[in-house]
Design a protein around this motif. Sequence first.
Motif, short mmCIF file in Angstrom:
data_model
loop_
_atom_site.label_atom_id
_atom_site.label_comp_id
_atom_site.label_asym_id
_atom_site.label_seq_id
_atom_site.Cartn_x
_atom_site.Cartn_y
_atom_site.Cartn_z
N ASP A 1 0.42 -4.88 3.56
CA ASP A 1 -0.83 -5.25 4.23
C ASP A 1 -0.93 -6.77 4.26
O ASP A 1 -0.79 -7.42 3.22
N GLN B 1 0.83 -1.20 0.00
CA GLN B 1 0.00 0.00 0.00
C GLN B 1 0.87 1.26 0.00
O GLN B 1 1.86 1.33 0.72
N ILE C 1 -8.33 -12.19 4.28
CA ILE C 1 -9.45 -12.11 3.34
C ILE C 1 -9.94 -13.49 2.87
O ILE C 1 -11.13 -13.78 2.94
N HIS D 1 -6.06 5.83 7.31
CA HIS D 1 -4.63 6.08 7.24
C HIS D 1 -4.41 7.49 6.72
O HIS D 1 -5.19 7.99 5.92
N HIS E 1 -10.76 2.08 10.95
CA HIS E 1 -9.38 2.49 10.67
C HIS E 1 -9.31 3.36 9.43
O HIS E 1 -10.01 3.14 8.44
#
Length: 350
Positions: free
Chosen positions: A163, A97, A167, A151, A149
Amino acid sequence: MVSVQPNDQAAQLAELYDAMSPHSLLPLWEQLHALVLTEPSSPAKPWRWTYGDARKYLMRAGDLISAEQAERRVLIMENPGLPGQAAITPSLYAGLQLILPGEVAPCHRHTQNALRFVMEGSGAYTALDGEKAVMEPFDLVLTPAGQWHDHGNPTDKPMIWLDGLDIPTVRLFDAQFAERLELPAHPETVPPGDTLARYGHNLRPMRGHVADRRPAERPLFHYRHAEWRPALEAMARSAEIDPHFGHALEFLNPADGGQVLATISAHVRLLPAGFETRPRQSTDGSVFVVVEGEGEIELNGETMRLGERDMVVVPSWTKAVLRASRQLVLFAYSDKASQIKLELYQERNL
Ligand code: 1HN
């Protein structure tokens, strides 16, 4: 007693399969051995991503799409053995990310558990339920399931982190929920570092007291490089070294001494220059990140070079050997936490 002749049997079975398949019925005996294996045989492949290559494409994505527009500007690290599944192992996801200076990645929450491991940049944050964790390279930050959350990067340099999410695990159980906060960022609830001060020093506020403000079963969400690296260094001064791990420390949930997330475990290790591990297999699929140094990893007999910030996936039951040409420091996360709960976890030291 089955009385049909072999040739007749093949033809009649084929006829049976054709007749019943529209009714969603299939013969187990045709696939039993592929379903119940004598040992794990992962469809995931051992694979390495060099940081330089991945970073180049991520920065290009930064030219083309904003964090706001993307919601999360991430390159998925897809295992080549699991195409189309956004999976690095059958149970885990990994991505890189990027948050550019001045950007905010909007606030949301979901039933997936996530961790961030900082690859570069200093001073951007993840805010968890409105508390910022200000990040430095090689910090570990958790966003446990269900917690808000967002960022942000108030610095003048790009911030990149890995990350790690569960999932595919949550997808397997069909237990996905997610929502966006109406606001781009959660209002600040407590000052940055508040949770570290209260829960990060083998202490905690008195249970149930007003100061016990984090979810009590999993309070800590920031494990700083500034803390774990000296701990590993001190351990490495010892003459004792584990032949299969080198010097290794696992990140713990201080509330119960268990794994850091409900589904994900994480650890760091240090291999002195010249050290080679004994071969080892385990049922947890792992993602490794090189924090410092150089070396190689041999996976089922195939050797890959490892340089700083390179990332490598080690699927379940892969025979793994690590060699440090220079002192090697590694971070890893895996689905061991899930497997322990499901009573599936096994390892074999060779
Ligand atoms: C997510 O929420 C983040 O919060 C990153 O930064 C990657 C990949 C899939 C689903 C949710 C984040 C994600 C994600």
